[in-house]
Design a protein around this motif. Structure first.
Motif, mmCIF file in Angstrom:
data_model
loop_
_atom_site.group_PDB
_atom_site.id
_atom_site.type_symbol
_atom_site.label_atom_id
_atom_site.label_comp_id
_atom_site.label_asym_id
_atom_site.label_seq_id
_atom_site.Cartn_x
_atom_site.Cartn_y
_atom_site.Cartn_z
ATOM 1 N N ILE A 111 -1.276 13.726 7.213
ATOM 2 C CA ILE A 111 -0.802 12.572 7.035
ATOM 3 C C ILE A 111 0.693 12.648 6.712
ATOM 4 C CG2 ILE A 111 -0.870 10.368 5.790
ATOM 5 C CD1 ILE A 111 -3.931 10.763 5.406
ATOM 6 N N GLY A 112 0.940 13.545 6.083
ATOM 7 C CA GLY A 112 2.367 13.644 5.813
ATOM 8 C C GLY A 112 3.372 13.832 7.195
ATOM 9 N N GLY A 113 2.642 14.115 8.123
ATOM 10 C CA GLY A 113 3.520 14.196 9.282
ATOM 11 C C GLY A 113 4.047 12.954 10.014
ATOM 12 N N LEU A 114 3.435 11.866 9.753
ATOM 13 C CA LEU A 114 3.625 10.329 9.996
ATOM 14 C C LEU A 114 5.278 10.308 9.924
ATOM 15 C CD1 LEU A 114 1.040 8.412 8.247
ATOM 16 C CD2 LEU A 114 0.940 9.176 10.711
ATOM 17 N N PRO A 115 5.690 9.666 11.131
ATOM 18 C CA PRO A 115 7.218 9.669 11.122
ATOM 19 C C PRO A 115 7.412 8.406 9.984
ATOM 20 C CG PRO A 115 6.012 8.131 12.926
ATOM 21 C CD PRO A 115 5.001 9.074 12.317
ATOM 22 N N ARG A 116 8.616 8.422 9.441
ATOM 23 C CA ARG A 116 9.373 7.599 8.716
ATOM 24 C C ARG A 116 8.934 7.865 7.107
ATOM 25 N NH1 ARG A 116 12.781 3.876 10.703
ATOM 26 N NH2 ARG A 116 12.621 3.393 13.141
ATOM 27 N N LEU A 117 8.130 8.982 6.896
ATOM 28 C CA LEU A 117 7.881 9.022 5.534
ATOM 29 C C LEU A 117 8.993 9.945 4.740
ATOM 30 C CD1 LEU A 117 4.081 9.857 5.720
ATOM 31 C CD2 LEU A 117 5.032 7.964 4.541
ATOM 32 N N GLY A 118 9.538 10.397 5.590
ATOM 33 C CA GLY A 118 10.795 11.260 4.823
ATOM 34 C C GLY A 118 10.063 12.165 3.799
ATOM 35 N N SER A 119 10.813 12.171 2.543
ATOM 36 C CA SER A 119 10.665 12.851 1.568
ATOM 37 C C SER A 119 9.181 12.565 0.960
ATOM 38 C CB SER A 119 11.553 12.718 0.493
ATOM 39 O OG SER A 119 11.872 11.240 -0.133
ATOM 40 N N GLY A 120 8.937 11.411 1.341
ATOM 41 C CA GLY A 120 7.379 10.795 0.730
ATOM 42 C C GLY A 120 6.284 11.553 1.228
#
Length: 360
Positions: A111-120
């Motif tokens: 899920i961390g590969g989703l765009p716009r998450l950045g450091s999140g």
């Protein structure tokens, strides 16, 4: 004695690292973490039992610019919420074990590969793992405290960064521009001297300096970009607004100058070392070429002087030396000598003067 070389490297490195900006940033981060820890016990409900997440939130949100503080703080909270939500889904049908740990970590990274998450994106698997392993039977209370304390820390960190001397990264711009300006001028001067030596020249470092010029140009771009970024959401940005347009114009000028200097470098290097490239410089042109390179280098040395009399004089001298070069090229061409290389250099030198004139 064996420690002397190490000390000679260490002391300059420390001076470069421990700057005024870095010391201020460290002090602000320490204050934010301490303030968040002091406020943490006053959080409502079960959140008060997890005070250690408040200084962690402050640490997460502290960045060298105010805009980055807000951006990374919000991204971290978003990742935290996503990770906690995923952990709740997993804990609804599985206890903490090797399979569930692997599942939440794997899904979190995915899920961390989703765009716009950045450091999140880094916080998704971490939050899910914490809720699964540390939450236990009190996963709901742990999650509530985790999110609330992190949000407190992020808020405190942003507030401290915004209120206490919010950073404006201006100091690096002038040294970066001056450094690259000097590098361009030195390149032309080195090539001018090389023209006067026996060929192939003894000094040939200039011929492989294109990468160095690209690096110093990148330093200028980085410095100006950091200044732009530091102005966002910054209450002190009025100071930057008065000088940033000029810095951006200076950056564009340097990029155009760099292009022409690199082109001259490639042409002259080819003329000297590539015998079959067809880039020959007639002997009768060499002296004029050296003078034109030297006079143009002096113009670059003073291009930021604006309307100064010295710059005007140097521009006139450079125009005359380039005109003399062009005349010598035309005379050599009339004598059936190959003139592609010096003609190309003369054109680039004229364009350099045009760039400087348009920047005044």
């Amino acid at each position: 004695m064996s420690h002397m070389p190490y000390r000679r490297r260490l002391i300059p490195a420390l001076r470069k690292t421990i700057t005024r900006h870095r010391l201020l940033f460290a002090a602000k981060t320490a204050v934010a973490a301490g303030l968040a820890w002091w406020l943490a016990p006053y959080m409502p409900g079960p959140a008060a039992a997890y005070p250690y997440y408040a200084p962690l939130g402050a640490l997460v949100s502290m960045h060298p610019t105010v805009a980055d503080s807000a951006k990374h703080g919000l991204q971290s909270l978003a990742g935290l919420v996503l990770g906690i939500g995923m952990a709740f889904v997993v804990t609804s049908f599985a206890e903490p074990n090797s399979f569930s740990v692997a599942l939440v970590v794997g899904l979190g990274v995915l899920i961390g590969g989703l765009p716009r998450l950045g450091s999140g994106s880094d916080w998704i698997p971490m939050a899910a793992l914490f809720v699964l392993v540390l939450g236990g039977s009190n996963a709901e209370g742990f999650s509530f405290g985790y999110v609330l304390q992190m949000a407190l820390g992020v808020t405190v960190g942003f507030a401290v960064n915004w209120l206490v001397i919010p950073p404006l990264h201006l100091d690096a711009i002038d040294p970066a521009i001056s450094g690259h300006q000097g590098a361009l001028s030195r390149q032309l001067k080195d090539m001018a001297r090389a023209m006067e030596e026996s060929w192939p020249p003894n000094h040939e470092a200039w011929a492989s300096r294109s990468d160095e010029l690209s690096l110093t140009a990148a330093e200028v771009r980085t410095a100006v970009h950091q200044a732009e970024l530091s102005a966002k959401a910054n209450p002190r940005s009025r100071r930057l607004a008065t000088r940033l347009p000029g810095d951006l114009a200076g950056l564009r000028t340097l990029e155009r100058l760099t292009f022409h200097v690199q082109d001259i470098t490639d042409v002259l290097a080819s003329a000297i070392w590539e015998k079959d490239a067809g880039t020959v410089i007639p002997d009768a042109v060499v002296g004029y070429l050296s003078d034109a390179l030297e006079s143009t280098a002096l113009v670059i040395d003073h291009w930021r002087d604006g309307e100064s009399d010295e710059l005007g004089t140097l521009l006139t001298e450079a125009k005359d030396s380039i005109s003399a070069l062009s005349d010598a090229v035309a005379e050599a061409a009339a004598g059936q000598s190959p003139v592609n290389a010096p003609a190309s250099v003369a054109m680039s030198l004229r364009r350099i003067l045009t760039v400087v004139l348009s920047a005044e």
